[in-house]
Design an enzyme around this catalytic site. Structure first.
Site, PDB file in Angstrom:
ATOM      1  CG  LEU A 152      30.417  58.857  50.110  1.00  0.00           C
ATOM      2  CD1 LEU A 152      30.174  59.149  48.389  1.00  0.00           C
ATOM      3  CD2 LEU A 152      30.994  57.861  50.403  1.00  0.00           C
ATOM      4  CE1 TYR A 153      25.248  61.121  56.707  1.00  0.00           C
ATOM      5  CE2 TYR A 153      25.025  63.631  56.580  1.00  0.00           C
ATOM      6  CZ  TYR A 153      24.667  62.485  56.982  1.00  0.00           C
ATOM      7  OH  TYR A 153      23.626  62.273  57.771  1.00  0.00           O
ATOM      8  CB  ALA A 154      27.329  66.477  51.151  1.00  0.00           C
TER       9      ALA A 154
END
Length: 259
Positions: A152-154
């Site tokens: 999700l961060y990426a």
């Protein structure tokens, strides 16, 4: 009257470095963050600068709306969307509340805040938006053995890259510029708050990230990668993107047809 810049996530790290540089360059500032005492300290340390502290939590609708209203009503020539949260973990392990917070801060907030600012910039015929993402946006193809999973961060950073590129094209000829800054590992509190000790890892300074971003804007870069010496590598990535986009057809590709 000096030009006004708005910086989110201005209480530490890259955001604070942006605020410090812009203050030194003669901008008035709207500094946005969650920590009231740090915003007050920043303003008190610069009595000669027009600094307006705004306490806002960009993981909430109220916080986003507060900042968007300022962007819609103030004659901002520069917006820096820097606020972030570092929820590094595989998606299945990421608590739902942290997932919501990450999407709100790195996707919803910069989208709505930029939307509010851009209309006025277009009317005035000048302005710039700098979105702070990271090289993790390009890490999707990396195998598990090479990079810890943080889907999700990426994904949120990749959103900022694609949105910035497309918005830059939308605004071509208006006098409004858009840039997304993609640093690698930076020496800030960001990782410490995650409980990560990166003291042994070579890291770029936040000041260098700001230097690259502002110079990249002057050079007309849409994607600024402060630590990538060969800019041709980025050009190759984007040419490949466009080649794949242009190669699409309404016909089913051969490899998907059964015998």
């Amino acid at each position: 009257m000096s030009d006004l810049a708005l910086v989110t996530g201005a209480t530490s790290g890259i955001g604070k470095a942006f605020a410090e540089r812009l203050a030194a360059d003669g901008y008035g500032l709207v500094v946005v963050g969650r920590r009231r005492e740090r915003l007050a300290e920043f303003a008190a340390a610069r009595p000669a600068v027009d600094v307006r502290p705004v306490v806002a939590d960009l993981s909430t609708d109220e916080g986003i709306d507060t900042v968007a209203r300022i962007c819609a009503t103030e004659p901002l020539p520069l917006l820096v969307n820097n606020a972030g949260v570092a929820h590094y973990m595989p998606l299945a392990d990421l608590p739902a509340d942290k997932a919501r917070e990450l999407v709100a801060v790195k996707v919803l907030a910069p989208t709505l805040i930029t939307r509010a600012a851009v209309a006025g910039m277009q009317r005035r015929g000048r302005g710039a938006v700098i979105n702070v993402a990271g090289m993790i946006a390009f890490s999707g193809p990396a195998p598990h053995s090479q990079m810890p999973r943080r889907a999700l961060y990426a994904g949120t950073l990749a959103h900022l890259v694609a949105m910035s590129q497309t918005l830059s094209a939308e605004l071509e000829g208006t006098g409004v510029r858009v840039e997304v800054v993609c640093p690698g590992v930076v020496a800030t509190e960001f990782h410490q708050r995650q409980g990560l000790d990166l003291s042994a890892v070579p890291r770029m300074s936040a000041d260098d990230v700001v230097t690259a971003a502002l110079r990249g804007l002057e050079l007309g870069e849409v994607v600024c990668a402060p630590g990538v010496e060969d800019a041709g590598l980025l050009d190759a990535v984007f040419r490949a993107d466009l080649a794949a986009f242009a190669a699409q057809s309404p016909e089913l590709a051969t490899r998907y047809r059964t015998g």
